[in-house]
Design a protein around this motif. Structure first.
Motif, PDB file in Angstrom:
ATOM      1  N   THR A   4      -2.662  -0.493 -56.611  1.00 12.88           N
ATOM      2  CA  THR A   4      -1.268  -0.281 -56.238  1.00 12.88           C
ATOM      3  C   THR A   4      -0.561  -1.619 -56.003  1.00 12.88           C
ATOM      4  O   THR A   4       0.578  -1.816 -56.442  1.00 12.88           O
ATOM      5  CB  THR A   4      -1.177   0.594 -54.977  1.00 12.88           C
ATOM      6  N   GLN A   5      -1.255  -2.523 -55.341  1.00 12.51           N
ATOM      7  CA  GLN A   5      -0.682  -3.841 -55.086  1.00 12.51           C
ATOM      8  C   GLN A   5      -0.430  -4.571 -56.403  1.00 12.51           C
ATOM      9  O   GLN A   5       0.652  -5.118 -56.629  1.00 12.51           O
ATOM     10  CB  GLN A   5      -1.635  -4.636 -54.198  1.00 12.51           C
ATOM     11  N   TYR A   9       3.148  -5.893 -58.448  1.00 14.12           N
ATOM     12  CA  TYR A   9       3.413  -7.208 -59.035  1.00 14.12           C
ATOM     13  C   TYR A   9       3.845  -7.053 -60.494  1.00 14.12           C
ATOM     14  O   TYR A   9       4.809  -7.668 -60.937  1.00 14.12           O
ATOM     15  CB  TYR A   9       2.172  -8.100 -58.992  1.00 14.12           C
ATOM     16  N   GLU A  10       3.107  -6.219 -61.232  1.00 11.21           N
ATOM     17  CA  GLU A  10       3.393  -6.022 -62.650  1.00 11.21           C
ATOM     18  C   GLU A  10       4.802  -5.471 -62.871  1.00 11.21           C
ATOM     19  O   GLU A  10       5.476  -5.844 -63.811  1.00 11.21           O
ATOM     20  CB  GLU A  10       2.377  -5.045 -63.257  1.00 11.21           C
ATOM     21  N   ARG A  11       5.216  -4.557 -62.010  1.00 10.04           N
ATOM     22  CA  ARG A  11       6.519  -3.908 -62.179  1.00 10.04           C
ATOM     23  C   ARG A  11       7.659  -4.650 -61.489  1.00 10.04           C
ATOM     24  O   ARG A  11       8.797  -4.221 -61.518  1.00 10.04           O
ATOM     25  CB  ARG A  11       6.441  -2.473 -61.674  1.00 10.04           C
ATOM     26  N   GLY A  12       7.335  -5.750 -60.839  1.00  9.76           N
ATOM     27  CA  GLY A  12       8.368  -6.545 -60.186  1.00  9.76           C
ATOM     28  C   GLY A  12       8.852  -5.972 -58.870  1.00  9.76           C
ATOM     29  O   GLY A  12       9.890  -6.380 -58.355  1.00  9.76           O
ATOM     30  N   ARG A  13       8.120  -5.027 -58.305  1.00  8.25           N
ATOM     31  CA  ARG A  13       8.513  -4.439 -57.022  1.00  8.25           C
ATOM     32  C   ARG A  13       8.145  -5.335 -55.848  1.00  8.25           C
ATOM     33  O   ARG A  13       8.720  -5.217 -54.774  1.00  8.25           O
ATOM     34  CB  ARG A  13       7.830  -3.085 -56.842  1.00  8.25           C
ATOM     35  N   SER A  14       7.138  -6.161 -56.045  1.00 13.56           N
ATOM     36  CA  SER A  14       6.723  -7.084 -54.994  1.00 13.56           C
ATOM     37  C   SER A  14       6.209  -8.360 -55.638  1.00 13.56           C
ATOM     38  O   SER A  14       5.987  -8.408 -56.847  1.00 13.56           O
ATOM     39  CB  SER A  14       5.644  -6.446 -54.109  1.00 13.56           C
ATOM     40  N   MET A  15       6.043  -9.373 -54.808  1.00 10.97           N
ATOM     41  CA  MET A  15       5.558 -10.672 -55.288  1.00 10.97           C
ATOM     42  C   MET A  15       4.296 -11.035 -54.521  1.00 10.97           C
ATOM     43  O   MET A  15       4.199 -10.775 -53.326  1.00 10.97           O
ATOM     44  CB  MET A  15       6.608 -11.757 -55.038  1.00 10.97           C
TER      45      MET A  15
END
Length: 82
Positions: A4-5, A9-15
């Protein structure tokens, strides 16, 4: 790192944090700078789309296994195209 983490990152939702980014880059055999700049995956000359997916799945499988200290045979990667 859980799926999930990484998906975030892959989808740009978090860094990734400043500590995680270099570790992730190392596991993916690239640089932190390259991870911050998205570039499209291009097929090798003449490579079919199915072959691109198989190649990427194999690369990601090896990278996940390395990051989690597993052998690639213990990792299953599914790619869904919607």
């Amino acid at each position: 790192m859980n799926v999930t983490q990484y998906n975030g990152y892959e989808r740009g939702r978090s860094m990734p944090s400043p500590v995680t980014l270099p570790r992730l880059a190392k596991a993916l055999q690239t640089t932190p700078e390259a991870l911050l700049h998205r570039s499209p995956v291009r097929p090798v000359h003449g490579e079919a789309k199915g072959d691109v997916l198989r190649r990427l799945r194999g690369q990601f499988r090896a990278q996940v296994a390395t990051e989690l200290d597993l052998v690639p045979d213990d990792v299953i990667i599914r790619i869904e195209i919607l």
